[in-house]
Design a protein around this motif. Structure first.
Motif, PDB file in Angstrom:
ATOM      1  N   SER A 145       8.174  -1.376 -62.724  1.00  0.00           N
ATOM      2  CA  SER A 145       8.594  -0.223 -61.924  1.00  0.00           C
ATOM      3  C   SER A 145       9.460  -0.658 -60.753  1.00  0.00           C
ATOM      4  CB  SER A 145       7.376   0.518 -61.382  1.00  0.00           C
ATOM      5  OG  SER A 145       6.654   1.100 -62.430  1.00  0.00           O
ATOM      6  N   GLU A 242       5.632   7.137 -55.444  1.00  0.00           N
ATOM      7  CA  GLU A 242       4.755   7.176 -56.612  1.00  0.00           C
ATOM      8  C   GLU A 242       5.071   6.096 -57.623  1.00  0.00           C
ATOM      9  OE1 GLU A 242       1.988   8.962 -57.499  1.00  0.00           O
ATOM     10  OE2 GLU A 242       2.106   9.415 -55.362  1.00  0.00           O
ATOM     11  N   PHE A 243       6.346   5.713 -57.680  1.00  0.00           N
ATOM     12  CA  PHE A 243       6.781   4.859 -58.784  1.00  0.00           C
ATOM     13  C   PHE A 243       6.035   3.537 -58.870  1.00  0.00           C
ATOM     14  CE2 PHE A 243       9.549   3.512 -55.301  1.00  0.00           C
ATOM     15  CZ  PHE A 243       9.502   2.127 -55.421  1.00  0.00           C
ATOM     16  N   MET A 244       5.415   3.132 -57.753  1.00  0.00           N
ATOM     17  CA  MET A 244       4.800   1.806 -57.837  1.00  0.00           C
ATOM     18  C   MET A 244       3.281   1.818 -57.881  1.00  0.00           C
ATOM     19  SD  MET A 244       5.772   0.436 -54.119  1.00  0.00           S
ATOM     20  CE  MET A 244       5.827   1.538 -52.730  1.00  0.00           C
ATOM     21  N   HIS A 245       2.707   2.995 -58.035  1.00  0.00           N
ATOM     22  CA  HIS A 245       1.256   3.028 -58.167  1.00  0.00           C
ATOM     23  C   HIS A 245       0.837   2.515 -59.534  1.00  0.00           C
ATOM     24  CE1 HIS A 245       0.993   6.254 -54.805  1.00  0.00           C
ATOM     25  NE2 HIS A 245       1.182   5.030 -54.356  1.00  0.00           N
TER      26      HIS A 245
ATOM     27  N   ALA B  98       3.915   5.148 -63.520  1.00  0.00           N
ATOM     28  CA  ALA B  98       3.480   5.665 -62.223  1.00  0.00           C
ATOM     29  C   ALA B  98       2.652   6.920 -62.378  1.00  0.00           C
ATOM     30  CB  ALA B  98       4.685   5.975 -61.345  1.00  0.00           C
ATOM     31  N   TYR B 103       8.533   7.510 -65.617  1.00  0.00           N
ATOM     32  CA  TYR B 103       9.591   7.738 -64.661  1.00  0.00           C
ATOM     33  C   TYR B 103      10.962   7.558 -65.294  1.00  0.00           C
ATOM     34  CZ  TYR B 103       7.569   9.024 -60.263  1.00  0.00           C
ATOM     35  OH  TYR B 103       6.980   9.740 -59.250  1.00  0.00           O
TER      36      TYR B 103
END
Lengths: 262, 262
Positions: A145, A242-245, B98, B103
């Motif tokens: 990500s 959010e993209f890195m959760h 994510a 994504y």
DNA sequence: CGTCTACTTGAACGGGGTCAACGAGTGTGG
DNA sequence: CCACACTCGTTGACCCCGTTCAAGTAGACG
């Protein structure tokens, strides 16, 4: 925690604490703890500007950062270089990518401590407790990500926007491991390193930082980033953290909607 | 092969053949074959321009491409988009990144067939045969190599060089799964899609393609790439195909230098 | 024959690079 | 104590790679 295993090695115990903490939030049962107990882990200290892995070097272990900031980059023969990421606490580095060798260098920006786990020991642990592989897969997915976001940055965001975006990302990551808040974070990265990450020249990056300051959005001075107007900054960068959760698996280590059989 | 398991599902059998073929070259023992036999696999056919995964969609399975060319991209709110990769045979797509959602969008360029494996079924198989996780990890590591190369492309190579580099990479990948050779390969990608992958405008990409042709290096016409002077092209792009070979584990599925206990 | 979509080319513009200095902080040795 | 070197940051002026805008061609499909 793990008081159920008094014989556990102190380094392994520190590694387990790291895996349980945010942002990884692993939730182990006894079978995983037992497998981890037999893991061969070294705590390695690296001074600032020291290297953890050199481009072209043979890789036999995986590293998990416990503290400090690093810099992963790829050198090209023309003297250019591309910074791929700035790993910090909870990030892993070092699984080899090609023909048994690393195609990038991992250097320390600040002094760092990393856990070094030999691949063979890791493989043994996974065979004892297969769910451990899910953690590794999570870490890979998260790293992907981040790479995707960095690619999107240099591929289709303007210099100003991508600078804002990266400084928001790094702040969120720092915050996730307790090293900053919504006000800002300590950022030991030089403008030269930032520029190499963003595909810009240091001169132009400097102009962008100045512009962000003049717009009242962000302050980057003395190894410190302060968000002056975080809301506006997020709007400018169209940033979505959010993209890195991590969430390939949920926290109980089962696939959401379909619990694993134990 | 696997004639030792007559009861095996025909779709699973095709998947196993794919995993055993280049470039993955998995080498299974009975325990893995047994775990795979119980895997829930769907063969899904997607027509050209159809989508496999939509940006924002909830992800519950992983996809492995059996045939056809795809396009993975990320849409930005300003209308720009970044193409992340062009998956083909043996590539996997779709592990969510994510908050349980994808994504990025995965679309088919040509008609595609993909194996769709629910995450929960995959997790069960890994718990039965932990070494299966190594394959997934390999695939992730390889995909990371590709992303790093794409990031390096847009981050620090000139338009001409990065165009040459990507067209060499795609040719090597096609060749690795038997769809091309050192002369060239069938390339269904449009110049618009290529441009979005390289962070260029279609107009400028077209000029670069023309320049490569005029230099006698490469021909890109009618969905076909022909290398006119592969050696010179490789020199221009400073291309090294090693970066995408899979080798976290060696072909016998043990860590090199330290065989796993079974 | 019209309307797609993919490709192609030209001309002018501008974002970011290049080159060249200078300032500020830090460490080192005389 | 100051001179010197060195790295990081800062600014200005000019230039070029790649974009933008505009237009036109070629093939596919109704």
């Amino acid at each position: 925690m793990h008081n159920e295993l008094h014989t556990i090695n102190i380094t392994v115990s520190a590694l387990i604490d790291l895996l349980k903490a945010p942002p990884i939030l692993a939730d182990f049962e006894n079978i995983e703890l037992r497998a981890l107990a037999s893991l061969q882990v070294d705590e390695r200290r690296v001074q600032a500007d020291g290297t953890i892995i050199n481009q072209g070097e043979r890789i036999r272990s995986i590293h998990l950062v416990q503290s400090g900031w690093g810099c992963v980059y790829r050198d090209l023969s023309n003297g250019e270089r591309q910074v791929l990421d700035f790993p910090m606490r909870s990030d892993f580095v070092g699984l080899r990518t090609a023909a048994g060798r690393s195609y990038n260098t991992v250097a320390a920006i600040t002094p760092m401590t990393v856990f070094e786990v030999p691949l063979c020991s890791l493989a043994n642990a996974i065979q004892q407790a297969p769910k451990l592989s899910f953690i590794l897969i999570e870490l890979f997915a998260r790293q992907r990500s981040l790479l995707i976001e960095h690619l999107t940055n240099v591929g289709c965001r303007s210099a100003l926007v991508r600078t804002a975006h990266l400084l928001l990302e790094l702040g969120d990551r720092a915050k996730a491991c307790g090293m900053g808040d919504d006000k800002g974070f300590d950022c030991p990265i030089t403008q030269y390193q930032l520029a190499d990450a963003l595909g810009l020249t240091p001169i132009h990056l400097n102009r962008m930082v100045r512009e962000l300051r003049e717009e009242g959005l962000l302050m980057f001075k003395n190894s410190r980033v302060d968000y002056l107007n975080r809301k506006a900054l997020i709007a400018l960068a169209e940033y979505d953290g959010e993209f890195m959760h991590m969430s390939v698996f949920d926290k109980t280590m089962s696939y959401s909607g379909a619990p694993l059989q134990s």
